[in-house]
Design an enzyme around this catalytic site. Sequence first.
Site, PDB file in Angstrom:
ATOM      1  N   ARG A 145      -8.576   0.415   9.912  1.00 39.66           N
ATOM      2  CA  ARG A 145      -8.399  -1.153  10.023  1.00 39.66           C
ATOM      3  C   ARG A 145      -9.292  -1.079  10.986  1.00 39.66           C
ATOM      4  O   ARG A 145      -9.498  -2.511  11.179  1.00 39.66           O
ATOM      5  CB  ARG A 145      -7.096  -0.721  10.811  1.00 39.66           C
ATOM      6  CG  ARG A 145      -5.556  -1.347  10.259  1.00 39.66           C
ATOM      7  CD  ARG A 145      -4.758  -0.595  10.631  1.00 39.66           C
ATOM      8  NE  ARG A 145      -3.360  -1.547  10.027  1.00 39.66           N
ATOM      9  CZ  ARG A 145      -2.763  -0.367  10.097  1.00 39.66           C
ATOM     10  NH1 ARG A 145      -2.807   0.985   9.764  1.00 39.66           N
ATOM     11  NH2 ARG A 145      -1.274  -1.626  10.289  1.00 39.66           N
ATOM     12  N   ARG A 193       0.786  -8.407  13.753  1.00 42.88           N
ATOM     13  CA  ARG A 193       0.247  -7.530  12.684  1.00 42.88           C
ATOM     14  C   ARG A 193      -1.191  -8.372  11.507  1.00 42.88           C
ATOM     15  O   ARG A 193      -1.973  -7.553  10.959  1.00 42.88           O
ATOM     16  CB  ARG A 193       1.278  -7.235  12.148  1.00 42.88           C
ATOM     17  CG  ARG A 193       1.649  -6.005  12.875  1.00 42.88           C
ATOM     18  CD  ARG A 193       2.408  -5.513  12.315  1.00 42.88           C
ATOM     19  NE  ARG A 193       2.554  -4.822  10.943  1.00 42.88           N
ATOM     20  CZ  ARG A 193       3.792  -4.951  10.638  1.00 42.88           C
ATOM     21  NH1 ARG A 193       5.100  -5.813  11.223  1.00 42.88           N
ATOM     22  NH2 ARG A 193       4.184  -4.089   9.775  1.00 42.88           N
ATOM     23  N   ARG A 212      11.919  -1.302  10.516  1.00 43.33           N
ATOM     24  CA  ARG A 212      10.998  -0.865  11.451  1.00 43.33           C
ATOM     25  C   ARG A 212      10.908  -1.691  12.593  1.00 43.33           C
ATOM     26  O   ARG A 212      11.421  -3.215  13.049  1.00 43.33           O
ATOM     27  CB  ARG A 212       9.560  -1.066  10.872  1.00 43.33           C
ATOM     28  CG  ARG A 212       9.037   0.303  10.023  1.00 43.33           C
ATOM     29  CD  ARG A 212       7.928   0.142   8.950  1.00 43.33           C
ATOM     30  NE  ARG A 212       7.093  -0.703   9.716  1.00 43.33           N
ATOM     31  CZ  ARG A 212       5.310  -0.561   9.092  1.00 43.33           C
ATOM     32  NH1 ARG A 212       5.516   0.470   8.074  1.00 43.33           N
ATOM     33  NH2 ARG A 212       4.999  -0.924  10.166  1.00 43.33           N
ATOM     34  N   ARG A 239      12.326  -6.593   4.752  1.00 41.85           N
ATOM     35  CA  ARG A 239      12.361  -4.935   4.937  1.00 41.85           C
ATOM     36  C   ARG A 239      13.063  -4.439   5.364  1.00 41.85           C
ATOM     37  O   ARG A 239      13.187  -4.186   6.545  1.00 41.85           O
ATOM     38  CB  ARG A 239      10.008  -4.496   5.248  1.00 41.85           C
ATOM     39  CG  ARG A 239       9.895  -2.834   4.420  1.00 41.85           C
ATOM     40  CD  ARG A 239       8.640  -3.066   4.852  1.00 41.85           C
ATOM     41  NE  ARG A 239       7.551  -2.989   5.970  1.00 41.85           N
ATOM     42  CZ  ARG A 239       6.776  -2.915   5.930  1.00 41.85           C
ATOM     43  NH1 ARG A 239       5.992  -2.903   5.051  1.00 41.85           N
ATOM     44  NH2 ARG A 239       6.042  -2.989   7.511  1.00 41.85           N
ATOM     45  N   LYS A 269       0.671  -1.199  -0.582  1.00 38.84           N
ATOM     46  CA  LYS A 269       0.083  -0.043  -0.343  1.00 38.84           C
ATOM     47  C   LYS A 269       0.867   1.149   0.036  1.00 38.84           C
ATOM     48  O   LYS A 269       0.199   2.022  -0.713  1.00 38.84           O
ATOM     49  CB  LYS A 269      -1.162  -0.081   1.272  1.00 38.84           C
ATOM     50  CG  LYS A 269      -1.700  -1.081   1.123  1.00 38.84           C
ATOM     51  CD  LYS A 269      -2.914  -1.241   2.705  1.00 38.84           C
ATOM     52  CE  LYS A 269      -2.256  -0.857   3.896  1.00 38.84           C
ATOM     53  NZ  LYS A 269      -1.632  -2.100   3.937  1.00 38.84           N
TER      54      LYS A 269
HETATM   55  P1  AMP Z   1       0.991   0.581   9.213  1.00 39.69           P
HETATM   56  O1  AMP Z   1       2.445   1.535   8.427  1.00 39.69           O
HETATM   57  O2  AMP Z   1       0.038   0.968   8.270  1.00 39.69           O
HETATM   58  O3  AMP Z   1       1.561  -1.162   8.923  1.00 39.69           O
HETATM   59  O4  AMP Z   1       1.065   0.958  11.028  1.00 39.69           O
HETATM   60  C1  AMP Z   1       2.034   0.253  11.502  1.00 39.69           C
HETATM   61  C2  AMP Z   1       1.300  -0.027  13.041  1.00 39.69           C
HETATM   62  O5  AMP Z   1       1.066   1.346  13.363  1.00 39.69           O
HETATM   63  C3  AMP Z   1       0.134  -0.639  13.213  1.00 39.69           C
HETATM   64  O6  AMP Z   1       0.607  -2.120  13.226  1.00 39.69           O
HETATM   65  C4  AMP Z   1      -0.630  -0.262  14.298  1.00 39.69           C
HETATM   66  O7  AMP Z   1       0.138  -0.496  15.474  1.00 39.69           O
HETATM   67  C5  AMP Z   1      -0.706   1.362  13.853  1.00 39.69           C
HETATM   68  N1  AMP Z   1      -1.414   2.409  13.265  1.00 39.69           N
HETATM   69  C6  AMP Z   1      -1.554   2.689  11.856  1.00 39.69           C
HETATM   70  N2  AMP Z   1      -2.540   2.715  11.374  1.00 39.69           N
HETATM   71  C7  AMP Z   1      -3.431   2.346  12.538  1.00 39.69           C
HETATM   72  C8  AMP Z   1      -5.573   2.167  12.716  1.00 39.69           C
HETATM   73  N3  AMP Z   1      -5.753   2.968  11.086  1.00 39.69           N
HETATM   74  N4  AMP Z   1      -5.795   2.213  13.436  1.00 39.69           N
HETATM   75  C9  AMP Z   1      -4.593   1.478  14.336  1.00 39.69           C
HETATM   76  N5  AMP Z   1      -3.588   1.482  14.701  1.00 39.69           N
HETATM   77  C10 AMP Z   1      -2.728   2.104  13.270  1.00 39.69           C
END
Ligand code: AMP
Length: 217
Positions: free
Chosen positions: A88, A171, A160, A127, A13
């Site tokens: 989410r 996740r 990360r 990654r 994404k």
């Molecule tokens: P991402 O970079 O989208 O993979 O997000 C990394 C982490 O940020 C996720 O595993 C969650 O802990 C938190 N996070 C990101 N977006 C959301 C969301 N919309 N709702 C809840 N937690 C989020």
Amino acid sequence: MRLLLLGAPGVGKGTQAKLLVEKYNIPQISTGDMLREAIKQDTPLGRKAKSFMDRGALVPDDLIIGLVEERLGKTDAKTGFILDGFPRTIHQAQALDRLLEKLDIALDLVIDISVQQENLIERLSNRMVCKRCGAVYNRISLRPRVDFVCDKCGGEIYQRSDDTRQAIETRLQVYEKETAPLRGYYAECGKLHYLNGDQTVETVHREIVGLLNKTVR
Ligand code: AMP
């Protein structure tokens, strides 16, 4: 153009959103990036979010919804945006509907990108990401020209803190339980399109652009 990218962690994404930002000059709204920035700046939000993120859990809905509400109100989001990693949960999707209604706007298109489970785990565990520009690399299949240095901006490349085996597992489980049901939610409004994310970055990008050309005036 208002686009929502759905899909599990690691489907691409963020990579696709960045290509679309360049092509259409509209902002990527990535709640994950915003939370990582809040952690870097050591803000109250960052301090609250960090422990959830490190273990691969979702950050509580109320924190996220407030963050997105503020972001959607900024001037650069007036002409359009790409939502990446939000919503989410069904609760977040309902909150987004209310926000969009308040702003008198609507999503044009929702694209669900899917990737086979074993490829997701391979992608996430290998990654590497640029600290400065967010460009995504892979230790095996997409190495930078110089180790730990971004080809695009010269920034430092790092892993990360939630791309660990344990957090990746959590996740992906959280995705299945909390986020996958959004497909049903968006299928109902007739805006959902599916896309095979196991293809090359360029092919996925072409297919997204094709969908946008067909859908958005
Ligand atoms: P991402 O970079 O989208 O993979 O997000 C990394 C982490 O940020 C996720 O595993 C969650 O802990 C938190 N996070 C990101 N977006 C959301 C969301 N919309 N709702 C809840 N937690 C989020």
